[in-house]
Design a protein around this motif. Sequence first.
Motif: not given
Length: 99
Positions: A48, A52, A76-77, A80, A84
């Motif tokens: 990850v 990133l 993008g963050s 992710m 999760l």
Amino acid sequence: MGVLGAYLVVGMRRRLPVTPVAILLVLNLALGFTGNTDWRAHLGGLVVGGLLGLLYEVRRRVAGPQDRTGCSPFGGSVAMLAVLALLITSIAPGHFNLN
């Protein structure tokens, strides 16, 4: 591990010295196999962080260092974090207690 993975990706793309970080990364991975921390957690953080870091670096190269909008890295963050959250709530419902 995520920070190490991000630095490794960004450092390799910018041709920075990454040998000390790579050594530390290998040591941390070795501790993941021998210590109390699960090796999958180390590997997941590495992947990850690397993804990133790559996203941020590609965004900087495409838009230029002066562009401060930050929409792509933020998106993008968030993506992710959404993956999760999905993994935590659906794959391991008996292994993770939200209370």
